[in-house]
Design a protein around this motif. Structure first.
Motif, PDB file in Angstrom:
ATOM      1  N   LEU A  17       0.736  -1.109  -0.010  1.00  4.68           N
ATOM      2  CA  LEU A  17       0.149   0.034  -0.022  1.00  4.68           C
ATOM      3  C   LEU A  17       0.636   1.199   0.132  1.00  4.68           C
ATOM      4  CD1 LEU A  17      -3.196  -0.949   2.213  1.00  4.68           C
ATOM      5  CD2 LEU A  17      -3.071  -0.329  -0.268  1.00  4.68           C
ATOM      6  N   GLU A  18       2.031   1.153   0.536  1.00  7.65           N
ATOM      7  CA  GLU A  18       2.828   2.171   0.674  1.00  7.65           C
ATOM      8  C   GLU A  18       3.655   2.923  -0.761  1.00  7.65           C
ATOM      9  OE1 GLU A  18       5.991   1.473   3.750  1.00  7.65           O
ATOM     10  OE2 GLU A  18       6.684   3.374   3.205  1.00  7.65           O
ATOM     11  N   VAL A  19       3.741   1.543  -1.582  1.00  2.76           N
ATOM     12  CA  VAL A  19       4.370   1.721  -3.021  1.00  2.76           C
ATOM     13  C   VAL A  19       3.017   2.313  -3.624  1.00  2.76           C
ATOM     14  CG1 VAL A  19       5.198   0.560  -4.838  1.00  2.76           C
ATOM     15  CG2 VAL A  19       5.776  -0.147  -2.522  1.00  2.76           C
ATOM     16  N   CYS A  20       1.877   1.833  -3.501  1.00  3.08           N
ATOM     17  CA  CYS A  20       0.638   2.430  -4.147  1.00  3.08           C
ATOM     18  C   CYS A  20       0.390   3.851  -4.037  1.00  3.08           C
ATOM     19  CB  CYS A  20      -0.498   1.593  -4.030  1.00  3.08           C
ATOM     20  SG  CYS A  20      -0.693   0.030  -4.544  1.00  3.08           S
ATOM     21  N   LYS A  21       0.749   4.368  -2.672  1.00  6.13           N
ATOM     22  CA  LYS A  21       0.285   5.679  -2.104  1.00  6.13           C
ATOM     23  C   LYS A  21       1.300   6.625  -2.285  1.00  6.13           C
ATOM     24  CE  LYS A  21      -3.533   3.683   0.520  1.00  6.13           C
ATOM     25  NZ  LYS A  21      -4.229   3.756   1.898  1.00  6.13           N
ATOM     26  N   ARG A  22       2.673   6.294  -2.517  1.00  7.01           N
ATOM     27  CA  ARG A  22       3.688   7.308  -2.509  1.00  7.01           C
ATOM     28  C   ARG A  22       3.978   7.312  -4.040  1.00  7.01           C
ATOM     29  NH1 ARG A  22       8.111   6.233   2.111  1.00  7.01           N
ATOM     30  NH2 ARG A  22       9.229   7.301   0.467  1.00  7.01           N
ATOM     31  N   GLU A  54       6.269   8.713  -5.804  1.00  6.05           N
ATOM     32  CA  GLU A  54       7.548   8.436  -6.291  1.00  6.05           C
ATOM     33  C   GLU A  54       7.863   7.050  -6.404  1.00  6.05           C
ATOM     34  OE1 GLU A  54       6.833   9.557  -3.482  1.00  6.05           O
ATOM     35  OE2 GLU A  54       8.308   8.786  -2.002  1.00  6.05           O
ATOM     36  N   LEU A  55       7.548   6.140  -5.387  1.00  7.27           N
ATOM     37  CA  LEU A  55       7.625   4.717  -5.553  1.00  7.27           C
ATOM     38  C   LEU A  55       6.655   4.100  -6.380  1.00  7.27           C
ATOM     39  CD1 LEU A  55       7.444   3.782  -1.383  1.00  7.27           C
ATOM     40  CD2 LEU A  55       9.528   4.095  -3.111  1.00  7.27           C
ATOM     41  N   ALA A  56       5.383   4.641  -6.700  1.00  4.35           N
ATOM     42  CA  ALA A  56       4.740   3.872  -7.601  1.00  4.35           C
ATOM     43  C   ALA A  56       5.086   4.228  -9.266  1.00  4.35           C
ATOM     44  CB  ALA A  56       3.304   4.491  -7.468  1.00  4.35           C
ATOM     45  N   ALA A  57       5.673   5.401  -9.338  1.00  7.24           N
ATOM     46  CA  ALA A  57       6.404   5.901 -10.400  1.00  7.24           C
ATOM     47  C   ALA A  57       7.451   4.838 -10.704  1.00  7.24           C
ATOM     48  CB  ALA A  57       6.834   7.108 -10.791  1.00  7.24           C
ATOM     49  N   GLU A  58       8.375   4.759  -9.571  1.00  3.63           N
ATOM     50  CA  GLU A  58       9.604   4.023  -9.820  1.00  3.63           C
ATOM     51  C   GLU A  58       9.279   2.640 -10.311  1.00  3.63           C
ATOM     52  OE1 GLU A  58      12.827   4.004  -9.961  1.00  3.63           O
ATOM     53  OE2 GLU A  58      13.228   1.755  -9.547  1.00  3.63           O
ATOM     54  N   VAL A  59       8.296   1.850  -9.583  1.00  4.54           N
ATOM     55  CA  VAL A  59       8.169   0.428 -10.000  1.00  4.54           C
ATOM     56  C   VAL A  59       7.284   0.286 -11.419  1.00  4.54           C
ATOM     57  CG1 VAL A  59       8.252  -0.441  -7.565  1.00  4.54           C
ATOM     58  CG2 VAL A  59       5.953   0.371  -8.453  1.00  4.54           C
ATOM     59  N   THR A  60       6.698   1.360 -11.646  1.00  2.47           N
ATOM     60  CA  THR A  60       5.932   1.434 -12.896  1.00  2.47           C
ATOM     61  C   THR A  60       7.144   1.365 -13.979  1.00  2.47           C
ATOM     62  OG1 THR A  60       4.009   2.706 -12.136  1.00  2.47           O
ATOM     63  CG2 THR A  60       4.408   2.677 -14.460  1.00  2.47           C
TER      64      THR A  60
END
Ligand code: CP3
Length: 342
Positions: free
Chosen positions: A43-48, A50-56
């Motif tokens: 959920l942290e990756v989904c909601k931050r 910069e993290l969501a963009a990085e894993v995308t």
């Protein structure tokens, strides 16, 4: 500048080659994704953003995919409606499954800009950071599929609680489907306005309904979502896992393209939904096959399209965490090598 390859393919326009992306292309089969997840919860990756963009971006650094898909989850807007969700090793889990009219009435239709601002922010970040010509896809869960998670409290095999709810609480079920449709429509609209070039609506579990029940509980609500988006003029994809029994009806949702699983051949899809583009449909298990077998199965899918316009290559469902990274490379390579004959 001309539209991205995948957008042209989804509109059925002539393309120089078959575009490819992969459901769950950012995920646990990638060591660099697991590394991020070792430091941050899902959920942290989904909601931050910069993290969501990085894993995308992670899969795009390895493979020549023709699109990125926003890293998020279909249950994020549901949480914003007021149903907190947890993600454990067993998949998503709602502590209080929705099974009464009072619970349905307590759910709200959230404004994305207020309750999920991180989604549009991740989209805007990605539009800046993606390589030129690589568009970003947005997505959401379809109302019926989201209802199954809310009512079951997570995943299910027999969907017994869902079917109990639909028959014992028909008015609450209709109210819930309607709230979900409005929530999803707003969420997809926000993703498009932030820069997504196409959207996919995941109705993964709609095939557990009979055709008549599909017409009652899934079709009208998916159609409401697509109707809401029509004026935004981006291609709209519709995915059902096990679509064969309801394919003509799925084509009536107003989708521009059907994203199909591997239990139906693309020639049948084309015969039964001649006006729509098609996406799919490699059996994700073949990513675990020996290289020559995988390459042959990829060619089978490409040939089964029969040279028609409007094909986007994809898996028939998400990639498994156990799939070898090299296999994805072989698949992309085989699709890139293919020359459509027409
Ligand atoms: O495709 C992509 O790469 C974009 C990201 C994406 C995720 N989920 C990330 C995710 C998308 C498009 C989804 C859609 C989704 N989520 C669907 C519809 C598609 C499908 O698979 O049928 C559904 C039903 C969900 C709900 C969901 N989320 C389940 C059932 C699970 C658990 C199963 C699993 O794979 O673990 C999730 C978690 C989830 N969503 C993960 C990812 C990468 C794994 C979380 C982790 O890192 O531990």
């Amino acid at each position: 500048m001309s539209d991205p390859l995948i957008v042209r393919a989804l509109r059925g326009e002539p393309v120089e080659r078959t575009p490819i992306w992969m459901m769950r292309q950012a995920g646990r089969y990638l060591p660099e994704y697991r590394e991020v997840r070792s430091r941050h919860s899902f959920l942290e990756v989904c909601k931050r953003p910069e993290l969501a963009a990085e894993v995308t971006l992670q899969p795009l650094r390895r493979f020549a995919f023709d699109a990125a898909i926003l890293f998020s989850d279909i249950l994020i807007p549901v949480e914003a409606m007021g149903a907190p969700v947890e993600f454990g090793d067993g998949g998503p889990h709602f502590r209080s499954p929705i099974r009464s009219r009072e619970q349905v009435n307590a759910l709200r239709v959230p404004e994305p800009a207020e309750s999920m601002p991180f989604v549009a922010e991740a989209v805007r970040t990605l539009v800046r950071e993606l390589p030129a010509g690589i568009p970003l896809l947005g997505f959401a869960g379809a109302p019926f599929t989201l209802l199954t998670y809310l009512v079951e409290g997570g995943g299910s095999k027999d969907f017994a609680e869902t079917k109990r709810f639909l028959t014992h609480e028909p008015e609450a079920a209709t109210t819930l489907l309607d709230k979900l449709a409005r929530t999803v429509a707003k969420s997809l609209e926000a993703q498009i306005r932030a820069g997504c070039c196409a959207v996919q609506l995941f109705d993964t579990w709609a095939s557990v309904l009979s055709p008549a029940d599909y017409e009652r509980y899934a079709l009208p609500y998916a159609r409401a979502v697509f109707t809401h988006l029509a004026a935004l003029r981006v291609p709209r994809l519709y995915y059902v896992n096990g679509i064969a029994g309801i394919l003509e009806r799925a084509a009536e949702t107003g989708a521009d393209a059907l994203s199909v699983d591997w239990r139906i051949g693309l020639a049948d899809v084309r015969a039964r939904a001649p006006r729509l583009a098609v996406q799919g449909n490699l059996d994700p298990h073949w990513l675990l096959a020996p290289e020559p077998v995988l390459r042959e199965r990829v060619r089978d899918v490409l040939h089964s399209n029969g040279g028609r316009l409007g094909h986007v290559f994809n898996l028939g469902h998400g990639i498994f965490p156990s799939a070898p990274v090299e296999a994805v490379q072989w698949m992309v390579d085989e699709v890139r090598r293919f020359e459509p004959r027409r």
